[in-house]
Design a protein around this motif. Sequence first.
Motif, PDB file in Angstrom:
ATOM      1  N   TYR A  93       9.023 -39.672 -18.376  1.00 20.38           N
ATOM      2  CA  TYR A  93       9.759 -40.188 -17.232  1.00 20.38           C
ATOM      3  C   TYR A  93      11.254 -40.314 -17.512  1.00 20.38           C
ATOM      4  O   TYR A  93      12.055 -40.400 -16.586  1.00 20.38           O
ATOM      5  CB  TYR A  93       9.200 -41.553 -16.821  1.00 20.38           C
ATOM      6  CG  TYR A  93       7.741 -41.498 -16.448  1.00 20.38           C
ATOM      7  CD1 TYR A  93       7.295 -40.689 -15.394  1.00 20.38           C
ATOM      8  CD2 TYR A  93       6.789 -42.228 -17.148  1.00 20.38           C
ATOM      9  CE1 TYR A  93       5.960 -40.627 -15.054  1.00 20.38           C
ATOM     10  CE2 TYR A  93       5.446 -42.173 -16.817  1.00 20.38           C
ATOM     11  CZ  TYR A  93       5.026 -41.369 -15.767  1.00 20.38           C
ATOM     12  OH  TYR A  93       3.699 -41.301 -15.436  1.00 20.38           O
ATOM     13  N   SER A 122       2.817 -35.270  -9.892  1.00 22.30           N
ATOM     14  CA  SER A 122       1.426 -34.962 -10.234  1.00 22.30           C
ATOM     15  C   SER A 122       1.347 -34.361 -11.631  1.00 22.30           C
ATOM     16  O   SER A 122       1.526 -33.154 -11.822  1.00 22.30           O
ATOM     17  CB  SER A 122       0.821 -33.994  -9.217  1.00 22.30           C
ATOM     18  OG  SER A 122      -0.490 -33.636  -9.613  1.00 22.30           O
ATOM     19  N   LYS A 139      -1.537 -40.715 -19.538  1.00 21.32           N
ATOM     20  CA  LYS A 139      -1.811 -39.903 -18.341  1.00 21.32           C
ATOM     21  C   LYS A 139      -1.864 -38.420 -18.696  1.00 21.32           C
ATOM     22  O   LYS A 139      -2.715 -37.680 -18.180  1.00 21.32           O
ATOM     23  CB  LYS A 139      -0.736 -40.151 -17.281  1.00 21.32           C
ATOM     24  CG  LYS A 139      -0.774 -41.545 -16.678  1.00 21.32           C
ATOM     25  CD  LYS A 139       0.279 -41.702 -15.589  1.00 21.32           C
ATOM     26  CE  LYS A 139       0.224 -43.083 -14.969  1.00 21.32           C
ATOM     27  NZ  LYS A 139       1.240 -43.262 -13.898  1.00 21.32           N
ATOM     28  N   SER A 161       3.936 -42.291 -20.442  1.00 26.43           N
ATOM     29  CA  SER A 161       3.267 -41.145 -19.806  1.00 26.43           C
ATOM     30  C   SER A 161       2.184 -40.535 -20.678  1.00 26.43           C
ATOM     31  O   SER A 161       1.381 -39.724 -20.193  1.00 26.43           O
ATOM     32  CB  SER A 161       4.298 -40.061 -19.468  1.00 26.43           C
ATOM     33  OG  SER A 161       4.930 -39.588 -20.657  1.00 26.43           O
ATOM     34  N   PRO A 163       9.430 -37.722 -12.024  1.00 26.60           N
ATOM     35  CA  PRO A 163       9.320 -38.841 -11.082  1.00 26.60           C
ATOM     36  C   PRO A 163       8.006 -39.594 -11.264  1.00 26.60           C
ATOM     37  O   PRO A 163       6.981 -39.009 -11.671  1.00 26.60           O
ATOM     38  CB  PRO A 163       9.367 -38.160  -9.711  1.00 26.60           C
ATOM     39  CG  PRO A 163      10.033 -36.837  -9.963  1.00 26.60           C
ATOM     40  CD  PRO A 163       9.608 -36.433 -11.339  1.00 26.60           C
ATOM     41  N   ALA A 164       8.021 -40.876 -10.975  1.00 24.93           N
ATOM     42  CA  ALA A 164       6.834 -41.707 -11.157  1.00 24.93           C
ATOM     43  C   ALA A 164       5.660 -41.224 -10.318  1.00 24.93           C
ATOM     44  O   ALA A 164       4.497 -41.407 -10.687  1.00 24.93           O
ATOM     45  CB  ALA A 164       7.165 -43.159 -10.827  1.00 24.93           C
ATOM     46  N   ASP A 165       5.960 -40.604  -9.169  1.00 25.83           N
ATOM     47  CA  ASP A 165       4.892 -40.152  -8.277  1.00 25.83           C
ATOM     48  C   ASP A 165       4.553 -38.670  -8.472  1.00 25.83           C
ATOM     49  O   ASP A 165       3.806 -38.091  -7.682  1.00 25.83           O
ATOM     50  CB  ASP A 165       5.256 -40.404  -6.817  1.00 25.83           C
ATOM     51  CG  ASP A 165       6.531 -39.679  -6.375  1.00 25.83           C
ATOM     52  OD1 ASP A 165       7.223 -39.093  -7.248  1.00 25.83           O
ATOM     53  OD2 ASP A 165       6.825 -39.692  -5.165  1.00 25.83           O
TER      54      ASP A 165
END
Length: 270
Positions: A239, A219, A251, A248, A215-217
């Motif tokens: 994702y 952690s 990140k 991604s 999910p985009a949110d």
Amino acid sequence: MFQILSVLVTVLAFASIAQSTGVIVPLYAWPGTDVWNTVYESIAAHPSTPFYLIVNPSTGPGATEYPEDAYITAIAKLNSYSNAKVLGYTYTNHGSRAISEVESDIATYAKWSTYAGTDISVAGVFFDQTPSGEDPSFLPYFQQLSSTTKGSNLNTVVFNPGVKIVADVEAWFAAADFIVEYENTYTNWLALAPSEHFSGEANYAKDAIILNQTPADASIDTVAKLAKNLGLGAIYLTYDDNYMGLTSVSKIAVAVSQRRKVKRRGHSHQ
């Protein structure tokens, strides 16, 4: 002499970070039109983090002696970074694909090191669709593939069952440098305690995980911190579920590269 020294510097540079949790990236997207730029930038920005980049021109190396020009340019770029290892993709159909076909793919990847003018060599092979070890009759097949790969000067062998090894665990890990014991969704990763996804703590350093449909949110930092605390070999989160998106990567690289916090006497030190 200069070439020998250059090779030694690269080898020593990678050896110095080899014990760190790395980033394993299925680079299945076609590399043209700057699609891989986020990968290059992440590798360059985190020189102490090992990156394992799986290239897949045509569900394997393809039918030609060398890859197409876009791949030649892109792989040469990856090879310019001392903390990057390029791995060639092939599949085994859970051990039912003719071993001669798989070994032909290995030979093609090995041949890439002879390309004149630029370095498109690969450091190893990523074997997709490997079994879990439940049927012991498949083990010799994969031991032979490992031997063939390393005998072809492709020294990094990755098996991808996507699930934990359930039998002959030590033999399977002896034949591979990494085994992807988890390739599934982010949601399913959270459904079990982390240790339940792996065959045993003794092999954490050779374990890799690939989480998809993240999910985009979610952690990413939490997953990376856990991976480093366990001492896992490499991780990836994406994702999507087809590995075409690379948004991604930056990140993950940041999260993996952050120094582990060590708690002592109630304090946390970077």
